[in-house]
Design an enzyme around this catalytic site. Structure first.
Site, PDB file in Angstrom:
ATOM      1  N   GLY A  63       1.336  -4.080   3.673  1.00 53.44           N
ATOM      2  CA  GLY A  63       1.328  -5.519   3.807  1.00 53.44           C
ATOM      3  C   GLY A  63       2.640  -6.052   4.351  1.00 53.44           C
ATOM      4  N   SER A 108     -11.451   0.839   3.629  1.00 49.54           N
ATOM      5  CA  SER A 108     -11.150   1.551   2.379  1.00 49.54           C
ATOM      6  C   SER A 108     -11.826   0.885   1.200  1.00 49.54           C
ATOM      7  CB  SER A 108      -9.627   1.589   2.160  1.00 49.54           C
ATOM      8  OG  SER A 108      -9.105   0.267   2.117  1.00 49.54           O
ATOM      9  N   CYS A 157       0.814  -1.220   0.000  1.00 45.72           N
ATOM     10  CA  CYS A 157       0.000   0.000   0.000  1.00 45.72           C
ATOM     11  C   CYS A 157       0.846   1.268   0.000  1.00 45.72           C
ATOM     12  CB  CYS A 157      -0.932   0.018   1.201  1.00 45.72           C
ATOM     13  SG  CYS A 157      -2.164  -1.301   1.200  1.00 45.72           S
ATOM     14  N   CYS A 210      -0.126   2.162   6.567  1.00 45.27           N
ATOM     15  CA  CYS A 210       0.225   0.779   6.845  1.00 45.27           C
ATOM     16  C   CYS A 210       0.440   0.026   5.537  1.00 45.27           C
ATOM     17  CB  CYS A 210      -0.868   0.111   7.674  1.00 45.27           C
ATOM     18  SG  CYS A 210      -2.522   0.201   6.948  1.00 45.27           S
ATOM     19  N   HIS A 264      -8.852   3.803  -2.350  1.00 43.76           N
ATOM     20  CA  HIS A 264      -7.493   3.344  -2.061  1.00 43.76           C
ATOM     21  C   HIS A 264      -6.940   2.545  -3.245  1.00 43.76           C
ATOM     22  CE1 HIS A 264      -4.026   1.853  -0.108  1.00 43.76           C
ATOM     23  NE2 HIS A 264      -4.542   0.894   0.631  1.00 43.76           N
ATOM     24  N   GLN A 302      -5.056  -8.887   5.968  1.00 40.54           N
ATOM     25  CA  GLN A 302      -5.262  -7.517   6.435  1.00 40.54           C
ATOM     26  C   GLN A 302      -6.588  -7.339   7.154  1.00 40.54           C
ATOM     27  OE1 GLN A 302      -4.330  -4.279   3.865  1.00 40.54           O
ATOM     28  NE2 GLN A 302      -2.437  -5.177   3.122  1.00 40.54           N
ATOM     29  N   ARG A 360     -19.844   8.783  -0.782  1.00 35.32           N
ATOM     30  CA  ARG A 360     -21.286   8.545  -0.618  1.00 35.32           C
ATOM     31  C   ARG A 360     -21.891   9.691   0.183  1.00 35.32           C
ATOM     32  NH1 ARG A 360     -19.096   3.369   0.130  1.00 35.32           N
ATOM     33  NH2 ARG A 360     -19.132   3.602   2.407  1.00 35.32           N
TER      34      ARG A 360
END
Length: 388
Positions: free
Chosen positions: A376, A243, A89, A374, A344, A152, A216
């Site tokens: 992986g 996300s 990420c 953060c 994301h 995750q 949204r």
């Protein structure tokens, strides 16, 4: 002493899953922001020493060094090299770190950092195929962690349980993210950072895509509370407090302050401090906590010195745990919304967050900003920017 400054930062609007950017090729979409930097700054692409491009899903159209493909798709000179970086990420935040290090060391005079992900076409897990080529990490790693497979979503749930973060708190955080992002769109806060992209329209013609489409409006706590747990019965992680799967790209032009002045560029910010951290890969997502502490210590700053934070909203539990550990002001964290609302696009998210952060700092006269996310395997980047 050489420094590293951000001359400009630009991104596409973020597309939702199977939305406006779903049919874009990753190289072609990346080329859009590369050329947006050219148009916005007057950059001669031939001056670029390297393009450092983040991408987490290097398969299909994103394999074969998508950074190099982006350079060629943009029509830049063949002499401009590129490299593709995978820190999950944090791939494109790592790209910024590597560009800054190259500029400060003198290996580069001009670098472009950024990243891309079209998750609509390269879904999460695609690179693992069917396991016929082996599994990530391998038996020695699994043995070290008692046979636990890293995940995750389960890590996010473990963090929520550890910190006693309730479903109601996470749902409110998700709602706040959408509310902030909607307000930012309505107030034109993103206009100066987004490069419009021409995409196919519903009638078969073309239209301009320039607004983040995952936001949204009109959601409620009651609607969020009705969503089912995403990772097993009894859990509190849902699609509403996590996300979004997204498509997008972003790029930053990085050089030294001296070089920028010689070219007539007015830099936006200095890359003040860049650090990394590792953490338990089972919970995986707590990395921004030690990364933030490390960055502040190295920068000689306190948490209250930071006027704006971009902490990636991979899951609401991640950012809420970070808040509890750091004591940061909630209103300063992701003030324009985060990944729960904007999305994301994994390989491009670090550059997207930094683009949003540096523009927000400039628009509001904020001296210091901090970004962390953060990653992986239990890692995190953290970056402190200083307004110029």
């Amino acid at each position: 002493m050489r420094d590293a400054v951000i001359v400009d930062a630009v991104r596409t609007a973020v597309g939702k899953r199977n939305g406006s950017l779903a049919q874009q090729h990753s190289a072609s979409l990346s080329a859009q922001v590369l050329n947006a930097l050219v148009h916005r700054t007057g950059l001669d692409p031939a001056l670029v020493d390297d393009v450092i491009w983040g991408c987490a899903g290097a398969v299909g159209m994103q394999t074969g060094c998508v950074g190099r493909a982006a350079v060629l798709a943009a029509g830049w000179p063949e002499s401009v090299p590129a490299v593709t970086v995978d820190r999950q990420c944090g791939s494109s935040q790592q790209s910024v770190h590597q560009a800054a290090a190259g500029v400060i060391s003198g290996q580069y005079d001009v670098a472009v950092a950024g990243g891309v992900e079209i998750m609509s076409r390269i879904p999460l897990g695609t690179t693992r195929l069917d396991g016929s080529f082996g599994e990530p990490f391998g038996p020695d790693v699994w043995a070290r962690y008692g046979g636990v497979r890293f995940h995750q979503g389960r890590g996010a749930q473990l963090i929520a349980d550890e910190y006693g973060i309730t479903r109601a708190e996470m749902d409110q955080h998700g709602l706040d993210s959408h509310t902030r992002a909607a307000r930012a769109i309505d107030e034109g806060r993103f206009t100066g950072q987004i490069a419009p992209v021409t995409v196919a329209g519903p009638d078969g013609g073309e239209r301009v895509f320039d607004t983040d489409e995952g936001v949204r409006r009109g959601s409620t706590i009651e609607a969020l509370a009705a969503l089912k747990p995403a990772f097993g019965e009894g859990g509190s992680i849902t699609a509403g407090n996590a996300s979004q799967v997204s498509d997008g790209t972003a790029a930053l032009l990085i050089t030294t302050g001296e070089y920028a002045r010689a070219r007539g560029w007015r830099p936006m910010a200095r890359i003040h401090t860049a650090v990394l951290a590792g953490t338990d890969p089972v919970t995986m997502l707590k990395g921004p906590i030690p990364a933030t502490a490390k960055a502040l210590k190295k920068a000689g700053l306190a948490i209250d010195d930071i006027g704006a934070f971009e902490i990636n909203e991979a899951f609401a539990s991640v950012t809420l745990a970070w808040l509890r550990e750091t004591g940061a002001d909630y209103t300063r964290m992701n003030p324009l919304g985060g990944a729960m609302a904007i999305g994301h696009p994994i390989g491009g998210s670090g550059a997207r967050l930094m683009t949003t952060l540096v523009h927000h700092m400039r628009d509001n006269g904020i001296r210091y900003g901090l970004q962390s996310m953060c990653e992986g395997g239990g890692m995190a980047n953290a970056t402190v920017l200083e307004l110029l």
